[in-house]
Motif scaffolding. Sequence first.
Motif, short mmCIF file in Angstrom:
data_model
loop_
_atom_site.label_atom_id
_atom_site.label_comp_id
_atom_site.label_asym_id
_atom_site.label_seq_id
_atom_site.Cartn_x
_atom_site.Cartn_y
_atom_site.Cartn_z
N GLU A 41 -40.91 31.36 -64.64
CA GLU A 41 -41.30 32.64 -65.23
C GLU A 41 -40.12 33.61 -65.17
OE1 GLU A 41 -44.78 36.07 -64.73
OE2 GLU A 41 -44.75 34.28 -63.44
N GLY A 42 -39.94 34.35 -66.25
CA GLY A 42 -38.86 35.33 -66.31
C GLY A 42 -37.58 34.81 -66.93
N ILE A 43 -37.58 33.55 -67.34
CA ILE A 43 -36.40 32.96 -67.97
C ILE A 43 -36.77 32.46 -69.36
CG2 ILE A 43 -34.74 31.06 -67.89
CD1 ILE A 43 -34.60 31.37 -64.92
N GLU A 44 -35.97 32.83 -70.35
CA GLU A 44 -36.22 32.45 -71.74
C GLU A 44 -35.11 31.53 -72.24
OE1 GLU A 44 -38.85 33.37 -73.49
OE2 GLU A 44 -39.70 34.86 -72.12
N VAL A 45 -35.44 30.69 -73.23
CA VAL A 45 -34.47 29.80 -73.85
C VAL A 45 -34.42 30.13 -75.34
CG1 VAL A 45 -33.81 27.41 -74.29
CG2 VAL A 45 -35.00 28.01 -72.16
N ASP A 46 -33.24 30.43 -75.85
CA ASP A 46 -33.05 30.75 -77.27
C ASP A 46 -32.02 29.83 -77.88
OD1 ASP A 46 -34.84 32.91 -77.62
OD2 ASP A 46 -33.44 34.28 -76.66
N ARG A 47 -32.14 29.59 -79.18
CA ARG A 47 -31.15 28.80 -79.90
C ARG A 47 -30.46 29.67 -80.94
NH1 ARG A 47 -33.55 23.94 -83.16
NH2 ARG A 47 -31.47 24.00 -84.09
N GLU A 48 -29.14 29.48 -81.06
CA GLU A 48 -28.35 30.08 -82.14
C GLU A 48 -28.51 31.60 -82.20
OE1 GLU A 48 -30.05 27.65 -85.17
OE2 GLU A 48 -28.58 26.05 -84.90
N ILE A 49 -28.39 32.25 -81.03
CA ILE A 49 -28.35 33.70 -80.92
C ILE A 49 -26.99 34.08 -80.34
CG2 ILE A 49 -29.34 35.74 -79.81
CD1 ILE A 49 -31.15 34.59 -81.92
N THR A 50 -26.32 35.04 -80.94
CA THR A 50 -24.97 35.39 -80.49
C THR A 50 -24.99 36.06 -79.12
OG1 THR A 50 -25.07 37.51 -81.66
CG2 THR A 50 -24.08 35.64 -82.83
N ILE A 51 -23.82 36.00 -78.46
CA ILE A 51 -23.60 36.69 -77.19
C ILE A 51 -22.47 37.69 -77.41
CG2 ILE A 51 -23.09 36.49 -74.74
CD1 ILE A 51 -23.86 33.57 -74.89
N ARG A 52 -22.74 38.95 -77.11
CA ARG A 52 -21.69 39.97 -77.24
C ARG A 52 -20.83 39.96 -75.98
NH1 ARG A 52 -19.78 45.02 -76.50
NH2 ARG A 52 -19.30 46.30 -78.34
N LEU A 53 -19.75 39.19 -76.03
CA LEU A 53 -18.89 39.06 -74.86
C LEU A 53 -18.09 40.32 -74.60
CD1 LEU A 53 -17.51 35.43 -75.37
CD2 LEU A 53 -19.55 36.16 -74.12
N ASP A 54 -17.58 40.91 -75.67
CA ASP A 54 -16.81 42.14 -75.57
C ASP A 54 -16.68 42.72 -76.98
OD1 ASP A 54 -14.69 40.75 -76.90
OD2 ASP A 54 -13.93 40.05 -74.99
N LYS A 55 -15.81 43.68 -77.14
CA LYS A 55 -15.67 44.38 -78.42
C LYS A 55 -15.23 43.46 -79.55
CE LYS A 55 -13.37 48.55 -80.18
NZ LYS A 55 -12.46 49.67 -79.79
N TRP A 56 -14.47 42.40 -79.21
CA TRP A 56 -13.84 41.57 -80.22
C TRP A 56 -14.48 40.19 -80.37
CZ3 TRP A 56 -10.70 44.90 -82.38
CH2 TRP A 56 -10.07 45.88 -81.59
N ASN A 57 -15.40 39.84 -79.49
CA ASN A 57 -15.91 38.48 -79.46
C ASN A 57 -17.43 38.44 -79.39
OD1 ASN A 57 -13.43 36.52 -79.06
ND2 ASN A 57 -13.04 38.32 -77.77
N ARG A 58 -18.03 37.75 -80.34
CA ARG A 58 -19.48 37.56 -80.38
C ARG A 58 -19.77 36.15 -80.91
NH1 ARG A 58 -23.65 41.80 -83.34
NH2 ARG A 58 -25.43 40.38 -83.40
N PRO A 59 -19.56 35.14 -80.08
CA PRO A 59 -19.82 33.76 -80.50
C PRO A 59 -21.31 33.47 -80.53
CG PRO A 59 -19.19 33.79 -78.21
CD PRO A 59 -19.04 35.20 -78.70
N GLU A 60 -21.67 32.42 -81.25
CA GLU A 60 -23.05 31.98 -81.33
C GLU A 60 -23.18 30.58 -80.75
OE1 GLU A 60 -25.64 30.30 -84.85
OE2 GLU A 60 -25.52 32.49 -85.06
N PRO A 61 -23.64 30.45 -79.51
CA PRO A 61 -23.83 29.11 -78.94
C PRO A 61 -25.02 28.41 -79.57
CG PRO A 61 -24.68 30.77 -77.44
CD PRO A 61 -24.02 31.52 -78.57
N ASP A 62 -25.06 27.10 -79.41
CA ASP A 62 -26.20 26.35 -79.93
C ASP A 62 -27.47 26.67 -79.16
OD1 ASP A 62 -24.96 24.78 -82.03
OD2 ASP A 62 -23.86 23.77 -80.43
N LEU A 63 -27.33 26.97 -77.89
CA LEU A 63 -28.49 27.24 -77.05
C LEU A 63 -28.04 28.08 -75.88
CD1 LEU A 63 -30.98 24.48 -75.87
CD2 LEU A 63 -29.98 26.02 -74.21
N LEU A 64 -28.92 28.96 -75.41
CA LEU A 64 -28.61 29.73 -74.20
C LEU A 64 -29.88 29.98 -73.40
CD1 LEU A 64 -29.51 32.97 -74.62
CD2 LEU A 64 -27.55 32.92 -76.15
#
Length: 213
Positions: free
Chosen positions: A86-109
Motif C-alpha cells: 500500500e502506498g506504492i504505485e506502478v506506472d508505465r511510460e510516464i516521464t521523470i523531471r530530473l532537472d531543468k534540461w532532462n525529462r526522460p520517459e522510462p518504460d516503467l517506474l
Amino acid sequence: MTAEWKSPIRSAVAECYGDGMTAVPEWMRPPRPEGWYSEDLDTIAEAPRHTELIDGALVFMMSPQQVWHARLITALVNLLTDQAPEGIEVDREITIRLDKWNRPEPDLLVTTAAYEPSRTFHTPDETLLVVEVVSPESAHRDRTVKLRKYAEAGIAHYWRIENEDGSPVIHVYEIDEPTRSYVPTGIHRHELHTTKPFPIRLDLDALTPGRKS
C-alpha cells in the motif's frame, strides 16, 4: 587562437536538429538558444507521444515498438502492481523531471506519488525504481546516458532489461549515495528475487509469450 567552447546542452541541440535548423518544422525549433526546458514538453501540441528531453534536446521514438517489448512491459506492470505494498504505485511510460534540461520517459517506474489522473511526470524524490526495456533504438541511451542521469538524480534503483534470444535478462543496479552513481548488484535470468524497493518475486521465463512451457 583558442577553439570556440560549446556547451554540452548547445551541442546536444545542434546534434539533434542541426546547427542551421533550417530543415525542421517550426514547432521543432527550440524556443531559446540553450534548448528546451522540462516544462516545455507539456506545451508542444505537435510532439509525438513518448517524446523525451535529454540535455535540452527533444528525442523521439522513431521506430515501431516490437511486440516482445510491449508485452514484457505490460506483464511487468501487472506483476509489480500485484506485489506492491500500500502506498506504492506502478506506472508505465510516464516521464521523470530530473532537472531543468532532462525529462526522460522510462518504460516503467515505481513511485510513492499518489494517483493523479492528470499527472504528466514524476520527480526523482518520489521515484523508487526505474525500468528500461532495451530496444535497438534506445540501447545506447538505456545503457549509458540514462544510467548516469537517473543515478545523478538520486533514484535508488534501476533495472535494465535485455532481450537474450527471446528471454528477458534483468541487470539490477543500486545507487551508491556518496558518489551518486549506480553499482551493479546482479544479472538475473529465469527468476528474480529481491527485497528492494519492496519484496519482489518474478518468473522471468513467464513474462513473454512462448516462454511459459
